[in-house]
Structures are given as structure tokens and as C-alpha cells.
Scaffold this motif. Structure first.
Motif, short mmCIF file in Angstrom:
data_model
loop_
_atom_site.label_atom_id
_atom_site.label_comp_id
_atom_site.label_asym_id
_atom_site.label_seq_id
_atom_site.Cartn_x
_atom_site.Cartn_y
_atom_site.Cartn_z
N ALA A 1 45.13 42.86 44.33
CA ALA A 1 45.05 41.72 43.42
C ALA A 1 46.05 40.69 43.92
CB ALA A 1 45.43 42.15 42.00
N PRO A 2 45.71 39.41 43.81
CA PRO A 2 46.64 38.39 44.29
C PRO A 2 47.71 38.02 43.26
CG PRO A 2 44.58 37.36 43.61
CD PRO A 2 44.41 38.84 43.42
N ASP A 3 47.42 38.26 41.98
CA ASP A 3 48.39 37.86 40.94
C ASP A 3 48.16 38.71 39.68
OD1 ASP A 3 46.16 36.71 39.54
OD2 ASP A 3 46.39 34.87 40.68
N LEU A 4 49.03 38.51 38.68
CA LEU A 4 48.98 39.33 37.47
C LEU A 4 47.69 39.11 36.68
CD1 LEU A 4 52.50 39.35 35.78
CD2 LEU A 4 51.27 41.26 36.84
N ASN A 5 47.25 37.86 36.61
CA ASN A 5 46.02 37.60 35.85
C ASN A 5 44.86 38.42 36.39
OD1 ASN A 5 46.99 35.86 33.94
ND2 ASN A 5 46.58 34.02 35.14
N PHE A 6 44.77 38.49 37.72
CA PHE A 6 43.66 39.23 38.33
C PHE A 6 43.74 40.71 37.95
CE2 PHE A 6 41.09 41.35 41.45
CZ PHE A 6 40.04 40.47 41.68
N LEU A 7 44.95 41.25 37.97
CA LEU A 7 45.14 42.67 37.66
C LEU A 7 44.63 43.01 36.26
CD1 LEU A 7 46.42 45.38 38.62
CD2 LEU A 7 48.57 44.60 37.62
#
Ligand code: NIG
Ligand code: FE
Length: 413
Positions: A386-392
Motif C-alpha cells: 500500500a502506498p499510504d494509510l488510506n489505501f491500507l
């Protein structure tokens, strides 16, 4: 030996050695394009933003390339019942017929079915099954895991279970934190005389567990038809007297007053809290009791979701855990609970990240050694696809782990 994690696109971590509450619950430090150096299992250095560099030729022992992805602390699962024999897939049909969790338990099924199987199992079988569960957990990003006993319910079988839990910690990369939960159910042979069973827990089990140093915490299922508030208090006070810190399964299915009791006995944590009342939450806030919430269990039992936002607003530190067990939540991964916590509790990704790392660690008395990516703590980290927390938190239902690093060693990926 040193390990470098290089080429980290985004490092996201809570900060500190104690649980974060209130506004602190959502305070996540974000560092972009960076690296981490781990020496002899402990974090030595965390780079600043924009300091990513190529470490080849620097003589370091191991270099892990995070490929520009997201890195967080390893997940800390603060509430599991993973030591058991006796899955309960047959209960799916009962559930579909409309029987509730407590109906099934009252019929001698539920926890009591697993107790029957666990009593029959040899310690090696329990360890082998536990290793499988820990393998699955590690593959899903869990690097520290609390494990409760509670499917033995005789002195001998509770000690067997706790010895198996100790062996798990010795053979597995995941750090295992043991909890004694002899008061998980009233066994069939004590049906109708729970006071006698409580006496057995207090007079025989707890002293033996303490003497062999088999557990750090004492937990009790404070619930209608299981242990009353008064019985729970007796057990937790006895545990305290023997050096076991109190934890409590509170207000999971009915509002009985377990949260108030958690405040009164100054429990380290109260867990579930689905039906916690305002009074209960006030008592917890006053005694700094950590709320360990289990959204996977609400989903699986078809129960409401705990009032997590209210808890954060009241200054209660919130942790989120899996509750992995063969009945109310047969799922080892913390990732689905993380998604549910975000979507159903309406906590932000930052608040949930704190809940499954630093606050989980605090709920098992490990926040000095793990739960954040800071110099001096163990090198426990996950590289996510995942590139960032939102994606996770937006992508769900599949395993998003790319690599797991435990005390500086690449153990998955
Ligand atoms: O947290 N409530 C008690 N213990 C577990 C369930 C254990 C089981 O059903 O085997 C829980 O939900
Ligand atoms: Fe539980």
C-alpha cells in the motif's frame, strides 16, 4: 548485526512509550522517503523525510528494500484465545437457525465444546495448532500477540494450556504474552455451583499459575449466565494479590457492570465493551483503563459495534484486537478488524493504527519495547502493499502484507 530498511515511501507510526488517548489517539508521525537502521534486534536510527539513500557497499549485513511502500510498526494483537483444540464449524448451522451465542453455551456447546476437546489434547497437539495460528497471524502482520488460557477449566488443564502458551513464545518469532483465564466459563461439572468453581480458581489455580510464573494477566468473562460482577471482582482481586494484572471481558453481550468493575479494580484493560454504559465509561476514564475493542466479534455475532468514538472523546485509550477464537471470531488476521474499526466505529485510519500498535502494546504491558518505530524499541515492522494509510484501510478482505520484520529479521516476504 545491522539491518537497514531502505527506500521507505511513507513511514507511519504513533510515538511514545505509553498508550495515546484523546487527540493523541490520532497523532501519527509521517516520514516520507526514508530508512530505518536496526541493530541487534532494536531500532537504532529512523531517518528524516527525504533521506532515503542507497546503502549498497556500506558493509551492512542485511538490506531490505521497501520499494517506496508504506511501513508501520508490527501489529500488536492484545486479545486472542488462540490456544485450543476444537474448532466449532458445526455451530454455523445453529447460528443460521437463530440460536444466539449464549443459547449455544447454555446447551453445553460453545466454549464448553472446545473445553472438552482441549482437555483431551496433549500439550504437543496444542502447541502445534498454536504454531499454525501464529504463522497465519505473522503472515498478516502481527508481531506481538496476547494469548489467553481458558479452555481447560481444571487446574491441570489450565496449567497445561499455559505451559503450551509458554512453549509457543519460545518456538515462534511472534512475541507471546500469556493471560490466565480460568474464569472463561463455568465447566459442566460445576453447573449450578459457580461459587465452588470460583473458589477453585482462587484457591488452587491462581496460586499455581503465579508460582510457575505462567501468566502476566488474569482475565474473567463477566457476563450474564457466566461470572457475576461480584465473582469477577473476587477473581481479579485474588489475581492482583498474586501479581497478575487484571483484564476483563466486559459488556460483550449484556450490560452487567464489568466496565465499572474495571475502573474499581484498576484493570489494565476492559475488553469488548459493546454494551458499555456512560457510567462504565466514566469509571474506566477515571482509572485510565484501556478499552480493547473487538470489531470482528461484533460482526461475527451480529452484535452492535462498541462506541469507540465516544471512548476516544472521553479520553479513554482505545486498542483494537482480533479476539481470535473458535466461536465468536474464528479469524486470525487483524486486518479485517482494522477495516471494520474504520468503517463501523468511524475511527480514522490514524486512530486505528494507534489502536493496533502502541495502544495494543500498552494493553499488554509492552509499550516500552514495541508498538512504534522509534530508537530503542524492537525492530518490529510491516512493509505493506500500500502506498499510504488510506489505501491500507480502504482496500480490504485480502492480505496486504508484503514483508514482516521481527526484531530486525525478515520473517515474511
Ligand atoms: O471473547 N467471551 C468469551 N470468550 C471469547 C469467545 C470464546 C469462544 O467462543 O470460544 C470472546 O468472545
Ligand atoms: Fe475474548
Amino acid at each position: 548485526m545491522a539491518t537497514i530498511i531502505k527506500n521507505i515511501g511513507l513511514l507511519a507510526t504513533p510515538v511514545g512509550i505509553v498508550a495515546q488517548k484523546g487527540e493523541g489517539q490520532g497523532n501519527i508521525e509521517l516520514v516520507t522517503n526514508t530508512y530505518v537502521v536496526i541493530k541487534d534486534g532494536f531500532i537504532e536510527e529512523v531517518g528524516r523525510s527525504g533521506t532515503s539513500r542507497d546503502w549498497t557497499g556500506t558493509g551492512q549485513d542485511e538490506i531490505i528494500d521497501a520499494q517506496g511502500l508504506l511501513v508501520t510498526p508490527g501489529l500488536v494483537d492484545a486479545h486472542t484465545h488462540l490456544l485450543f483444540s476444537g474448532w466449532r464449524q458445526q455451530e454455523l448451522a445453529f447460528k443460521l437457525q437463530g440460536l444466539s451465542y449464549l443459547d449455544i453455551l447454555a446447551k453445553g456447546g460453545g466454549i464448553l465444546h472446545t473445553v472438552e476437546q482441549t482437555r483431551k489434547a496433549a500439550i504437543d497437539e496444542l502447541v502445534n495448532q498454536g504454531v499454525k495460528s501464529l504463522d497465519t497471524m505473522l503472515a498478516h502482520g502481527t508481531t506481538t500477540c496476547e494469548v489467553k488460557s481458558g479452555y481447560g477449566l481444571t487446574a491441570e488443564d489450565e496449567l497445561k494450556s499455559l505451559r503450551a502458551i509458554r512453549q509457543l513464545g519460545q518456538v515462534h518469532a511472534v512475541d507471546v504474552v500469556p493471560t490466565f483465564m480460568g474464569a472463561h466459563a463455568v465447566p459442566v461439572e460445576y453447573k449450578g455451583c459457580s461459587a465452588d468453581y470460583v473458589r477453585l480458581v482462587c484457591e488452587e489455580m491462581i496460586p499455581k499459575v503465579a508460582r510457575e510464573q505462567l501468566a502476566e494477566f488474569c482475565d474473567v468473562f463477566c457476563e450474564t449466565g457466566v461470572f457475576t460482577v461480584a465473582e469477577s471482582e473476587q477473581i481479579l482481586e485474588c489475581g492482583k494479590h498474586h501479581g497478575l494484572l487484571p483484564k476483563i471481558h466486559a459488556e460483550e453481550i449484556t450490560a452487567l457492570g464489568g466496565a465499572e468493575l474495571a475502573g474499581k479494580v484498576q484493570a489494565i484493560s476492559a475488553e469488548h465493551l459493546i454494551h458499555a454504559t456512560d457510567n462504565g465509561l466514566a469509571a474506566m476514564a477515571a482509572s485510565e483503563v484501556i478499552a480493547v475493542l473487538l470489531p470482528g466479534t461484533s460482526f461475527y455475532l451480529g452484535e452492535p459495534f462498541a462506541r469507540a468514538k465516544d471512548m476516544v472523546d472521553r479520553g479513554i485509550a482505545v486498542a483494537v484486537a482480533s479476539d481470535f477464537n473458535p466461536g465468536s471470531c474464528p479469524n486470525e488476521s487483524l486486518q479485517i478488524p482494522m477495516n471494520i474499526a474504520c468503517l463501523k466505529y468511524r475511527l480514522t485510519p490514524e486512530q486505528v493504527l494507534t489502536a493496533v500498535t502502541l495502544n495494543g502494546a500498552a494493553a499488554v504491558n509492552r509499550s516500552r519495547v514495541t508498538g512504534s518505530i522509534e530508537p530503542g524499541k524492537q525492530g518490529d515492522m510491516v512493509i505493506w502493499n500500500a502506498p499510504d494509510l488510506n489505501f491500507l484501510f480502504y482496500h480490504w478482505g485480502v492480505n496486504q502484507v508484503k514483508t514482516v520484520v521481527k526484531q530486525g529479521r525478515q520473517v515474511i516476504g
